[in-house]
Design a protein around this motif. Structure first.
Motif, PDB file in Angstrom:
ATOM      1  N   THR A   1      27.465  34.846  69.913  1.00  0.00           N
ATOM      2  CA  THR A   1      28.148  33.574  70.147  1.00  0.00           C
ATOM      3  C   THR A   1      28.163  32.699  68.905  1.00  0.00           C
ATOM      4  OG1 THR A   1      27.436  33.653  72.457  1.00  0.00           O
ATOM      5  CG2 THR A   1      28.245  31.546  71.625  1.00  0.00           C
ATOM      6  N   SER A   2      27.028  32.630  68.203  1.00  0.00           N
ATOM      7  CA  SER A   2      26.928  31.790  67.022  1.00  0.00           C
ATOM      8  C   SER A   2      27.892  32.263  65.938  1.00  0.00           C
ATOM      9  CB  SER A   2      25.494  31.803  66.482  1.00  0.00           C
ATOM     10  OG  SER A   2      25.391  31.060  65.286  1.00  0.00           O
ATOM     11  N   LEU A   3      27.905  33.579  65.687  1.00  0.00           N
ATOM     12  CA  LEU A   3      28.798  34.112  64.664  1.00  0.00           C
ATOM     13  C   LEU A   3      30.261  33.927  65.061  1.00  0.00           C
ATOM     14  CD1 LEU A   3      29.085  35.647  61.995  1.00  0.00           C
ATOM     15  CD2 LEU A   3      28.994  37.777  63.300  1.00  0.00           C
ATOM     16  N   ASP A   4      30.575  34.169  66.333  1.00  0.00           N
ATOM     17  CA  ASP A   4      31.951  33.990  66.803  1.00  0.00           C
ATOM     18  C   ASP A   4      32.393  32.539  66.650  1.00  0.00           C
ATOM     19  OD1 ASP A   4      32.018  36.640  67.447  1.00  0.00           O
ATOM     20  OD2 ASP A   4      31.622  36.359  69.581  1.00  0.00           O
ATOM     21  N   GLU A   5      31.484  31.620  66.965  1.00  0.00           N
ATOM     22  CA  GLU A   5      31.800  30.195  66.870  1.00  0.00           C
ATOM     23  C   GLU A   5      32.091  29.799  65.439  1.00  0.00           C
ATOM     24  OE1 GLU A   5      28.901  26.554  67.286  1.00  0.00           O
ATOM     25  OE2 GLU A   5      29.611  27.109  69.302  1.00  0.00           O
ATOM     26  N   ARG A   6      31.278  30.269  64.502  1.00  0.00           N
ATOM     27  CA  ARG A   6      31.474  29.889  63.104  1.00  0.00           C
ATOM     28  C   ARG A   6      32.721  30.555  62.522  1.00  0.00           C
ATOM     29  NH1 ARG A   6      25.776  28.412  60.324  1.00  0.00           N
ATOM     30  NH2 ARG A   6      24.710  27.711  62.197  1.00  0.00           N
TER      31      ARG A   6
END
Length: 441
Positions: free
Chosen positions: A303-308
Protein backbone atom coordinates in the motif's frame (compact mmCIF):
# COMPACT_ATOMS: atom_id res chain seq x y z
CA UNK A 1 33.82 58.57 65.55
CA UNK A 2 30.30 57.22 65.30
CA UNK A 3 29.20 54.92 62.52
CA UNK A 4 26.47 56.21 60.25
CA UNK A 5 23.13 54.52 60.25
CA UNK A 6 22.76 51.74 57.68
CA UNK A 7 20.38 52.25 54.80
CA UNK A 8 17.20 50.35 55.75
CA UNK A 9 16.64 49.43 52.09
CA UNK A 10 20.03 47.69 51.98
CA UNK A 11 19.69 45.95 55.32
CA UNK A 12 16.22 44.70 54.50
CA UNK A 13 16.99 43.58 50.90
CA UNK A 14 17.92 39.99 51.88
CA UNK A 15 14.60 39.70 53.68
CA UNK A 16 12.73 41.07 50.66
CA UNK A 17 14.60 38.71 48.32
CA UNK A 18 13.98 35.76 50.62
CA UNK A 19 10.31 36.63 50.85
CA UNK A 20 10.01 36.95 47.07
CA UNK A 21 11.71 33.59 46.45
CA UNK A 22 9.61 31.94 49.16
CA UNK A 23 6.41 33.30 47.63
CA UNK A 24 7.47 32.18 44.16
CA UNK A 25 8.24 28.69 45.42
CA UNK A 26 4.89 28.50 47.15
CA UNK A 27 2.94 29.64 44.10
CA UNK A 28 4.88 28.02 41.23
CA UNK A 29 8.10 26.23 42.29
CA UNK A 30 8.85 25.09 38.75
CA UNK A 31 9.24 28.73 37.66
CA UNK A 32 12.04 29.22 40.16
CA UNK A 33 13.83 26.11 38.95
CA UNK A 34 13.37 27.13 35.33
CA UNK A 35 14.54 30.65 36.08
CA UNK A 36 17.71 29.42 37.78
CA UNK A 37 18.34 26.99 34.92
CA UNK A 38 17.83 29.75 32.35
CA UNK A 39 20.34 32.00 34.13
CA UNK A 40 22.83 29.13 34.25
CA UNK A 41 22.38 28.36 30.55
CA UNK A 42 22.78 32.03 29.69
CA UNK A 43 26.03 32.33 31.61
CA UNK A 44 27.45 29.17 30.06
CA UNK A 45 26.35 30.32 26.60
CA UNK A 46 28.09 33.66 27.00
CA UNK A 47 31.35 32.04 28.11
CA UNK A 48 31.24 28.95 25.86
CA UNK A 49 29.30 29.87 22.69
CA UNK A 50 29.56 26.35 21.23
CA UNK A 51 27.20 25.28 24.02
CA UNK A 52 24.49 27.34 22.28
CA UNK A 53 24.76 25.05 19.25
CA UNK A 54 24.76 22.03 21.56
CA UNK A 55 21.55 23.31 23.16
CA UNK A 56 19.97 23.76 19.72
CA UNK A 57 21.03 20.23 18.77
CA UNK A 58 19.30 18.74 21.80
CA UNK A 59 16.24 20.94 21.25
CA UNK A 60 15.94 19.83 17.60
CA UNK A 61 16.61 16.22 18.55
CA UNK A 62 13.71 16.27 21.00
CA UNK A 63 11.56 18.75 19.09
CA UNK A 64 8.59 16.49 18.49
CA UNK A 65 8.54 15.47 22.13
CA UNK A 66 9.18 18.99 23.39
CA UNK A 67 6.29 20.97 21.89
CA UNK A 68 5.12 23.40 24.54
CA UNK A 69 1.49 23.30 23.49
CA UNK A 70 1.50 27.06 22.92
CA UNK A 71 0.59 28.72 19.65
CA UNK A 72 1.37 32.26 18.50
CA UNK A 73 -0.58 33.42 15.43
CA UNK A 74 -1.47 29.75 14.81
CA UNK A 75 2.21 28.74 14.82
CA UNK A 76 3.32 26.12 17.39
CA UNK A 77 6.11 27.20 19.74
CA UNK A 78 8.65 24.37 19.93
CA UNK A 79 11.84 23.77 21.84
CA UNK A 80 13.96 24.27 18.71
CA UNK A 81 12.39 27.66 17.97
CA UNK A 82 12.91 28.79 21.55
CA UNK A 83 16.52 27.60 21.52
CA UNK A 84 17.24 29.51 18.30
CA UNK A 85 15.65 32.70 19.63
CA UNK A 86 17.47 32.36 22.94
CA UNK A 87 20.75 31.61 21.20
CA UNK A 88 20.39 34.64 18.94
CA UNK A 89 19.80 36.87 21.94
CA UNK A 90 22.80 35.53 23.86
CA UNK A 91 25.06 35.75 20.81
CA UNK A 92 23.92 39.34 20.29
CA UNK A 93 24.90 40.16 23.87
CA UNK A 94 28.26 38.42 23.44
CA UNK A 95 28.92 40.26 20.17
CA UNK A 96 28.00 43.54 21.83
CA UNK A 97 30.56 42.83 24.53
CA UNK A 98 33.23 42.26 21.90
CA UNK A 99 33.13 38.47 22.02
CA UNK A 100 32.81 37.96 18.27
CA UNK A 101 31.17 39.28 15.09
CA UNK A 102 27.41 39.53 15.02
CA UNK A 103 27.27 37.77 11.63
CA UNK A 104 29.64 35.94 9.30
CA UNK A 105 28.49 35.72 5.71
CA UNK A 106 28.92 32.80 3.33
CA UNK A 107 27.85 32.46 -0.33
CA UNK A 108 25.51 29.64 0.70
CA UNK A 109 23.52 32.21 2.67
CA UNK A 110 22.88 34.14 -0.55
CA UNK A 111 21.36 30.97 -2.02
CA UNK A 112 19.28 30.34 1.09
CA UNK A 113 18.08 33.94 1.04
CA UNK A 114 17.17 33.46 -2.61
CA UNK A 115 15.09 30.42 -1.68
CA UNK A 116 13.17 32.45 0.90
CA UNK A 117 12.63 35.33 -1.52
CA UNK A 118 11.43 33.04 -4.32
CA UNK A 119 9.06 31.30 -1.90
CA UNK A 120 7.67 34.66 -0.80
CA UNK A 121 7.20 35.73 -4.42
CA UNK A 122 5.44 32.46 -5.18
CA UNK A 123 3.13 32.85 -2.17
CA UNK A 124 2.26 36.38 -3.27
CA UNK A 125 1.80 35.41 -6.93
CA UNK A 126 -0.57 32.54 -6.09
CA UNK A 127 -2.18 34.37 -3.14
CA UNK A 128 -1.80 31.26 -0.97
CA UNK A 129 -0.58 32.66 2.33
CA UNK A 130 -2.86 30.36 4.30
CA UNK A 131 -1.21 27.22 2.93
CA UNK A 132 2.22 28.65 2.12
CA UNK A 133 3.08 30.46 5.34
CA UNK A 134 4.45 27.33 7.00
CA UNK A 135 6.88 26.72 4.14
CA UNK A 136 7.83 30.40 3.88
CA UNK A 137 8.42 31.06 7.57
CA UNK A 138 9.96 27.63 8.04
CA UNK A 139 12.56 28.28 5.33
CA UNK A 140 13.22 31.72 6.79
CA UNK A 141 13.84 30.18 10.21
CA UNK A 142 16.16 27.57 8.67
CA UNK A 143 18.19 30.29 6.96
CA UNK A 144 18.62 32.08 10.28
CA UNK A 145 19.63 28.75 11.88
CA UNK A 146 22.35 28.11 9.26
CA UNK A 147 23.71 31.66 9.57
CA UNK A 148 23.77 31.42 13.36
CA UNK A 149 25.51 28.03 13.53
CA UNK A 150 28.10 29.09 10.95
CA UNK A 151 28.78 32.38 12.74
CA UNK A 152 29.20 30.74 16.14
CA UNK A 153 31.33 27.78 15.05
CA UNK A 154 33.55 29.21 12.32
CA UNK A 155 36.28 30.14 14.82
CA UNK A 156 35.30 27.89 17.71
CA UNK A 157 37.04 24.73 18.96
CA UNK A 158 34.83 21.87 17.79
CA UNK A 159 36.21 18.72 19.39
CA UNK A 160 34.23 19.02 22.60
CA UNK A 161 31.07 19.77 20.62
CA UNK A 162 31.47 16.59 18.55
CA UNK A 163 31.85 14.55 21.75
CA UNK A 164 28.70 16.10 23.18
CA UNK A 165 26.74 15.43 19.98
CA UNK A 166 27.93 11.83 20.00
CA UNK A 167 26.86 11.26 23.61
CA UNK A 168 23.42 12.78 23.00
CA UNK A 169 22.80 10.74 19.84
CA UNK A 170 23.96 7.51 21.48
CA UNK A 171 21.58 8.06 24.41
CA UNK A 172 18.60 8.61 22.11
CA UNK A 173 19.52 5.63 19.93
CA UNK A 174 19.66 3.37 22.96
CA UNK A 175 16.23 4.59 24.05
CA UNK A 176 14.82 3.91 20.59
CA UNK A 177 16.08 0.31 20.78
CA UNK A 178 14.54 -0.33 24.20
CA UNK A 179 12.38 -3.49 24.16
CA UNK A 180 9.46 -1.59 25.67
CA UNK A 181 9.21 0.69 22.62
CA UNK A 182 7.98 -2.14 20.39
CA UNK A 183 7.23 -1.99 16.66
CA UNK A 184 9.12 0.32 14.33
CA UNK A 185 11.46 2.67 16.15
CA UNK A 186 10.75 6.35 15.63
CA UNK A 187 13.21 7.81 18.16
CA UNK A 188 12.23 11.32 19.22
CA UNK A 189 10.52 12.24 15.94
CA UNK A 190 7.36 10.14 15.99
CA UNK A 191 7.96 9.04 12.39
CA UNK A 192 10.26 6.07 11.63
CA UNK A 193 11.31 7.42 8.23
CA UNK A 194 12.33 10.81 9.61
CA UNK A 195 14.11 9.15 12.51
CA UNK A 196 16.03 7.01 10.04
CA UNK A 197 16.98 10.17 8.16
CA UNK A 198 18.19 11.77 11.39
CA UNK A 199 20.48 8.81 12.15
CA UNK A 200 21.75 8.63 8.56
CA UNK A 201 22.62 12.34 8.70
CA UNK A 202 24.20 12.50 12.13
CA UNK A 203 26.20 9.27 12.35
CA UNK A 204 28.74 10.00 9.58
CA UNK A 205 28.80 13.69 10.53
CA UNK A 206 29.77 12.93 14.11
CA UNK A 207 32.09 10.03 13.22
CA UNK A 208 33.96 12.40 10.92
CA UNK A 209 34.39 14.76 13.85
CA UNK A 210 35.67 11.98 16.12
CA UNK A 211 37.79 10.06 13.59
CA UNK A 212 41.06 11.77 14.59
CA UNK A 213 40.14 12.42 18.23
CA UNK A 214 42.87 10.92 20.47
CA UNK A 215 41.00 11.59 23.71
CA UNK A 216 40.30 8.40 25.68
CA UNK A 217 36.53 8.97 25.69
CA UNK A 218 36.45 9.17 21.90
CA UNK A 219 37.08 5.44 21.46
CA UNK A 220 33.89 4.16 23.17
CA UNK A 221 31.90 6.93 21.48
CA UNK A 222 33.09 5.80 18.04
CA UNK A 223 32.41 2.14 18.78
CA UNK A 224 28.93 2.90 20.14
CA UNK A 225 27.96 5.03 17.14
CA UNK A 226 29.19 2.46 14.63
CA UNK A 227 27.47 -0.33 16.55
CA UNK A 228 24.14 1.44 16.89
CA UNK A 229 23.95 2.82 13.34
CA UNK A 230 22.84 -0.37 11.52
CA UNK A 231 20.67 -1.51 14.43
CA UNK A 232 18.71 1.73 14.59
CA UNK A 233 18.27 1.96 10.82
CA UNK A 234 16.99 -1.62 10.68
CA UNK A 235 14.73 -1.06 13.68
CA UNK A 236 13.00 1.87 11.97
CA UNK A 237 11.64 -0.51 9.35
CA UNK A 238 12.16 2.27 6.80
CA UNK A 239 13.04 0.66 3.50
CA UNK A 240 14.35 3.90 2.04
CA UNK A 241 16.56 4.35 5.11
CA UNK A 242 17.76 0.77 4.70
CA UNK A 243 18.75 1.36 1.07
CA UNK A 244 20.49 4.67 1.85
CA UNK A 245 22.12 3.00 4.85
CA UNK A 246 23.78 0.53 2.49
CA UNK A 247 25.44 3.55 0.86
CA UNK A 248 26.37 5.35 4.09
CA UNK A 249 27.66 2.34 6.06
CA UNK A 250 30.76 1.91 3.83
CA UNK A 251 31.35 5.66 4.21
CA UNK A 252 31.36 5.23 8.00
CA UNK A 253 33.81 2.33 7.66
CA UNK A 254 36.08 4.55 5.58
CA UNK A 255 35.97 7.30 8.19
CA UNK A 256 37.14 4.79 10.82
CA UNK A 257 39.66 3.03 8.57
CA UNK A 258 42.50 3.89 10.98
CA UNK A 259 40.64 2.26 13.88
CA UNK A 260 40.42 -1.35 12.75
CA UNK A 261 40.08 -2.69 16.27
CA UNK A 262 37.10 -0.44 16.92
CA UNK A 263 35.51 -1.47 13.61
CA UNK A 264 35.91 -5.12 14.53
CA UNK A 265 34.44 -4.50 17.98
CA UNK A 266 31.47 -2.60 16.53
CA UNK A 267 30.71 -5.27 13.92
CA UNK A 268 30.97 -8.07 16.48
CA UNK A 269 28.77 -6.34 19.03
CA UNK A 270 26.21 -5.41 16.36
CA UNK A 271 25.99 -9.04 15.21
CA UNK A 272 25.46 -10.19 18.80
CA UNK A 273 22.88 -7.49 19.60
CA UNK A 274 20.91 -7.66 16.35
CA UNK A 275 18.58 -10.56 17.29
CA UNK A 276 17.64 -8.82 20.54
CA UNK A 277 17.55 -5.19 19.38
CA UNK A 278 15.59 -5.48 16.14
CA UNK A 279 12.75 -7.59 14.78
CA UNK A 280 14.71 -9.34 12.04
CA UNK A 281 11.76 -11.29 10.66
CA UNK A 282 9.54 -8.20 10.34
CA UNK A 283 12.35 -6.17 8.77
CA UNK A 284 13.23 -8.90 6.28
CA UNK A 285 9.54 -9.29 5.41
CA UNK A 286 9.22 -5.56 4.63
CA UNK A 287 12.31 -5.62 2.43
CA UNK A 288 11.17 -8.76 0.60
CA UNK A 289 7.77 -7.18 0.05
CA UNK A 290 9.42 -4.10 -1.45
CA UNK A 291 11.60 -6.20 -3.77
CA UNK A 292 8.62 -8.32 -4.76
CA UNK A 293 6.50 -5.33 -5.69
CA UNK A 294 9.35 -3.75 -7.65
CA UNK A 295 9.77 -7.02 -9.57
CA UNK A 296 6.02 -7.58 -9.92
CA UNK A 297 6.12 -10.90 -8.07
CA UNK A 298 4.57 -9.88 -4.73
CA UNK A 299 1.39 -11.69 -3.67
CA UNK A 300 0.28 -8.95 -1.27
CA UNK A 301 0.15 -5.37 -2.63
CA UNK A 302 2.39 -2.80 -0.94
CA UNK A 303 0.00 0.00 0.00
CA UNK A 304 2.76 2.44 0.92
CA UNK A 305 4.67 1.89 -2.32
CA UNK A 306 1.48 2.06 -4.40
CA UNK A 307 0.49 5.30 -2.69
CA UNK A 308 3.83 6.96 -3.33
CA UNK A 309 3.84 5.78 -6.93
CA UNK A 310 0.43 7.37 -7.43
CA UNK A 311 1.57 10.55 -5.67
CA UNK A 312 4.49 10.77 -8.06
CA UNK A 313 2.23 10.25 -11.08
CA UNK A 314 -0.21 12.93 -9.97
CA UNK A 315 2.64 15.23 -9.01
CA UNK A 316 4.10 14.88 -12.49
CA UNK A 317 0.74 15.77 -14.02
CA UNK A 318 0.57 18.84 -11.76
CA UNK A 319 4.10 19.86 -12.79
CA UNK A 320 3.25 19.55 -16.49
CA UNK A 321 0.25 21.84 -16.00
CA UNK A 322 2.23 24.59 -14.25
CA UNK A 323 5.91 23.81 -14.84
CA UNK A 324 7.18 27.38 -14.75
CA UNK A 325 5.68 28.86 -11.57
CA UNK A 326 4.04 25.85 -9.90
CA UNK A 327 0.73 25.66 -8.09
CA UNK A 328 1.83 27.62 -5.01
CA UNK A 329 3.72 26.69 -1.81
CA UNK A 330 1.82 24.31 0.45
CA UNK A 331 -0.88 23.54 -2.14
CA UNK A 332 0.27 20.08 -3.32
CA UNK A 333 -2.29 18.08 -1.27
CA UNK A 334 -5.24 20.18 -2.41
CA UNK A 335 -3.98 20.59 -5.98
CA UNK A 336 -3.64 16.84 -6.55
CA UNK A 337 -6.59 15.87 -4.37
CA UNK A 338 -5.04 12.48 -3.68
CA UNK A 339 -6.67 10.69 -0.74
CA UNK A 340 -4.86 8.01 1.25
CA UNK A 341 -6.51 4.77 2.42
CA UNK A 342 -7.27 6.70 5.63
CA UNK A 343 -9.27 9.26 3.66
CA UNK A 344 -6.74 12.09 4.17
CA UNK A 345 -5.06 14.37 1.66
CA UNK A 346 -1.42 13.40 1.27
CA UNK A 347 1.72 15.54 0.87
CA UNK A 348 4.19 14.81 -1.90
CA UNK A 349 6.50 12.54 0.18
CA UNK A 350 9.23 13.77 -2.16
CA UNK A 351 11.04 17.06 -1.49
CA UNK A 352 12.02 17.57 -5.12
CA UNK A 353 8.50 16.90 -6.38
CA UNK A 354 7.17 19.25 -3.73
CA UNK A 355 9.42 22.09 -4.91
CA UNK A 356 8.84 21.76 -8.66
CA UNK A 357 5.09 21.18 -8.29
CA UNK A 358 4.52 24.04 -5.88
CA UNK A 359 7.08 26.59 -7.14
CA UNK A 360 7.92 25.38 -10.63
CA UNK A 361 11.27 25.52 -12.38
CA UNK A 362 11.81 29.11 -11.21
CA UNK A 363 11.49 28.04 -7.59
CA UNK A 364 13.90 25.16 -8.15
CA UNK A 365 16.72 27.44 -9.37
CA UNK A 366 17.90 28.76 -5.95
CA UNK A 367 17.86 25.21 -4.55
CA UNK A 368 20.16 24.08 -7.37
CA UNK A 369 22.42 27.06 -6.71
CA UNK A 370 22.56 26.14 -3.01
CA UNK A 371 23.53 22.55 -3.85
CA UNK A 372 26.29 23.72 -6.21
CA UNK A 373 27.67 26.24 -3.70
CA UNK A 374 27.72 23.72 -0.83
CA UNK A 375 29.27 20.98 -2.99
CA UNK A 376 31.96 23.38 -4.23
CA UNK A 377 32.65 24.61 -0.70
CA UNK A 378 33.12 21.11 0.70
CA UNK A 379 35.17 19.91 -2.27
CA UNK A 380 37.52 22.86 -2.03
CA UNK A 381 37.76 22.47 1.74
CA UNK A 382 38.78 18.82 1.40
CA UNK A 383 41.39 19.62 -1.24
CA UNK A 384 42.96 22.45 0.76
CA UNK A 385 42.56 20.95 4.26
CA UNK A 386 45.62 21.56 6.39
CA UNK A 387 45.46 18.35 8.43
CA UNK A 388 43.79 14.95 8.63
CA UNK A 389 41.40 16.12 11.34
CA UNK A 390 39.93 18.73 9.00
CA UNK A 391 39.70 16.27 6.09
CA UNK A 392 37.81 13.74 8.23
CA UNK A 393 35.40 16.41 9.43
CA UNK A 394 34.72 17.58 5.87
CA UNK A 395 34.15 13.99 4.69
CA UNK A 396 31.84 13.26 7.62
CA UNK A 397 29.51 16.21 7.07
CA UNK A 398 29.59 15.55 3.31
CA UNK A 399 28.44 11.95 3.78
CA UNK A 400 25.73 13.11 6.19
CA UNK A 401 24.37 15.70 3.77
CA UNK A 402 24.45 13.15 0.93
CA UNK A 403 22.25 10.88 3.05
CA UNK A 404 19.69 13.68 3.43
CA UNK A 405 19.80 14.42 -0.32
CA UNK A 406 19.00 10.77 -1.03
CA UNK A 407 16.28 10.49 1.62
CA UNK A 408 14.65 13.68 0.33
CA UNK A 409 13.52 11.70 -2.69
CA UNK A 410 11.12 9.75 -0.47
CA UNK A 411 10.26 12.28 2.26
CA UNK A 412 9.25 15.92 2.67
CA UNK A 413 12.43 17.36 4.21
CA UNK A 414 12.13 20.93 3.01
CA UNK A 415 12.27 22.31 6.56
CA UNK A 416 14.01 19.39 8.30
CA UNK A 417 15.71 21.35 11.09
CA UNK A 418 18.60 18.99 11.79
CA UNK A 419 19.68 19.04 8.14
CA UNK A 420 20.04 22.83 8.27
CA UNK A 421 21.88 22.68 11.59
CA UNK A 422 24.27 20.19 9.97
CA UNK A 423 24.62 22.53 6.99
CA UNK A 424 25.73 25.35 9.28
CA UNK A 425 28.22 22.96 10.89
CA UNK A 426 29.45 21.92 7.44
CA UNK A 427 30.14 25.52 6.44
CA UNK A 428 32.08 26.09 9.68
CA UNK A 429 34.08 22.89 9.24
CA UNK A 430 34.90 23.86 5.66
CA UNK A 431 36.02 27.34 6.73
CA UNK A 432 38.36 25.90 9.34
CA UNK A 433 39.71 23.27 6.92
CA UNK A 434 40.65 25.95 4.40
CA UNK A 435 42.35 28.01 7.07
CA UNK A 436 39.81 30.80 6.66
CA UNK A 437 39.60 30.69 10.44
CA UNK A 438 42.52 29.48 12.45
CA UNK A 439 41.08 27.53 15.37
CA UNK A 440 40.38 23.93 14.35
CA UNK A 441 40.98 21.93 17.50
Amino acid sequence: MTAGRANPLITSSPAWLGGFVGLAIALRPTLVVLGIAAVGVALVGLVFPTSLVGLMFVAVLFDRLGVTGMNVASFPITASKLSVLGGLGLWGVRAGLGGGPLLRWHPALWALSGIVVMTAVSVAFHDCMASGKYTLFGLGMMTVLVAFVYTVLAEAPLQGLFRFLAAALIAVCLLSLAPSSGGRASGTLGDPNEWGTMVLLLTPTILGGLAEDRYALARPLRVALFLLFPLVVMRTGSRSAFVVGLVILPACVYLLRRHRGELAAGITLAAIAAPFAIGLSATIERIQKLLGNLQGTAVIPDTSLDERTELFRQGWDLFVESWLVGAGPGTFPEATGFLSTMGELRPAHNSYMEIVCEQGVLGMVPFVILAVVVAHTLRRAYQTAQDETSRSRVLGVSFGLIAVVLMAGTLGLLTFSMAFLALGLALAVAAQAQGTHVRTS
